[in-house]
Enzyme design. Structure first.
Site, PDB file in Angstrom:
ATOM      1  N   LYS A  53     -37.992  15.181  44.526  1.00  0.00           N
ATOM      2  CA  LYS A  53     -37.041  16.295  44.358  1.00  0.00           C
ATOM      3  C   LYS A  53     -36.922  17.080  45.656  1.00  0.00           C
ATOM      4  CE  LYS A  53     -37.910  16.302  39.429  1.00  0.00           C
ATOM      5  NZ  LYS A  53     -38.728  16.788  38.317  1.00  0.00           N
ATOM      6  N   GLN A  97     -42.603  21.763  36.716  1.00  0.00           N
ATOM      7  CA  GLN A  97     -42.811  20.327  36.539  1.00  0.00           C
ATOM      8  C   GLN A  97     -43.706  20.059  35.328  1.00  0.00           C
ATOM      9  OE1 GLN A  97     -41.362  17.730  38.433  1.00  0.00           O
ATOM     10  NE2 GLN A  97     -42.231  16.464  36.822  1.00  0.00           N
ATOM     11  N   ASP A 120     -33.587  22.923  35.022  1.00  0.00           N
ATOM     12  CA  ASP A 120     -33.812  21.775  34.135  1.00  0.00           C
ATOM     13  C   ASP A 120     -32.964  21.846  32.867  1.00  0.00           C
ATOM     14  OD1 ASP A 120     -35.307  19.591  34.672  1.00  0.00           O
ATOM     15  OD2 ASP A 120     -37.239  20.479  34.136  1.00  0.00           O
TER      16      ASP A 120
END
Ligand code: NDP
Length: 293
Positions: A53, A97, A120
């Site tokens: 990422k 994460q 997200d």
């Protein structure tokens, strides 16, 4: 032979659009977009995902701010770090994460992220916006699947779609997005009886069961578009999905490979959510609506 739903190639195209947008809008905003990546503990796969990422951010001109906390960090300190990101004017997107180390309850931490910065798309408010068809950050993996289908000419409208899996991360938002795109959608899960009879009806089949090689030729309707979300490390090395690709590629009209299908698009959609949040903040047009419907 099935058309390859090439997520790597599409991700590259979308990254080029993002990079051009970031370059064009940077002087108006006065700063580049920023994505905060918070990792807790030492899950090795998470380390690889976060590194990927960060590299993707660098390619499109998004500044990534990585914070890595030890596994024994008290949840209250993780919460404090998220609040620092919420208050940071240089941060447009925040990613926590997953998975978190054993003992952490992820729900209150995900809820603590400012919904405007929810890169997200997993905040309850944003899942609700998806349900109601209102704009907002979209869950990255299913949004990536939609982009992959559409860019390859598979419009879900009027089609029979089956989603295997009902997780909040993938299956549920996937079903909502396909329905919003006017597909007729069924959702299968571990209690579904006669899975093959259901999946054989699918003109669009999205598989997110998290079971290596679970679906094969007996599950697929000839001419279907099959998207394999699953990703697993094989004991002998390499990666595989939930679909037995070697069986399905001679039956399906299209199939996404593992790796190189849904995975790269998931990362790209994280950037899309971040860049859109940056544009919204400064009242700038983004022209990315085709990617977040
Ligand atoms: P979960 O384990 O949270 O959910 C799996 C779902 O599949 C559940 O709803 C479960 O049903 C259902 N399921 C399990 N076994 C069966 C079965 N035999 N028949 C029908 N349904 C079944 O997984 P996720 O949704 O988080 O992830 C799914 C897969 O996608 C994983 O392999 C994951 O690694 C991968 N993934 C890949 C991403 C990418 O970028 N490529 C991103 C995110 C995930 P029930 O609800 O009844 O338990």
């Amino acid at each position: 032979m099935a058309l390859r739903l090439d997520g790597k190639a599409l991700a590259k195209q979308v990254e080029q659009r993002l990079q051009a947008l970031v370059t064009a809008n940077q002087s108006q905003a006065g700063r580049p977009p920023g994505l905060a990546l918070l990792r807790v503990g030492d899950d090795p796969a998470s380390g690889v995902y976060v590194a990927n990422k960060e590299k993707a951010c660098a390619r499109v001109g998004v500044i990534s701010v990585g914070v890595h906390l030890p596994a024994e960090t008290p949840p209250s300190d993780v919460l404090r770090q998220l609040q620092l990101f919420n208050d940071d004017d240089a941060v447009d997107g925040i990613l926590l994460q997953l998975p978190l180390p054993a003992g952490f309850d992820e729900a209150p931490l995900l809820e603590a992220i400012d919904p405007q910065k929810d890169a997200d798309g997993l905040h309850t408010l944003n899942l609700g916006r998806l349900l109601k068809g209102e704009p907002g950050p979209r869950s990255c993996t299913p949004a990536g699947v939609m982009a992959l289908l559409r860019s390859n000419g598979f419009d879900p409208a009027g089609k029979r779609a089956v989603v295997v899996g009902r997780s909040i991360l993938v299956g549920q938002p996937m079903a909502l997005m396909l329905q919003a795109a006017n597909a007729t959608v069924s959702v299968a899960h571990s209690r579904t009886s006669d899975l093959a009879a259901l999946t054989q009806q699918a003109e669009i089949l999205v598989v997110a069961a998290g079971r290596p090689g679970m679906l094969g030729s007996e599950h697929v309707r000839p001419g279907a578009a099959v998207v394999d979300v699953g990703i697993h490390r094989k004991p002998e090395g390499g990666l595989c999905g939930d679909v037995r690709a070697e069986e399905v590629e001679s039956i399906a009209a299209a199939l996404s490979p593992v790796p190189g299908g849904v995975g790269p698009m998931t990362v790209t959609m994280l950037l899309v959510n971040t860049v859109i949040a940056w544009c919204r903040r400064y009242g700038m047009e983004h022209g990315l609506d085709d990617l977040i419907v």
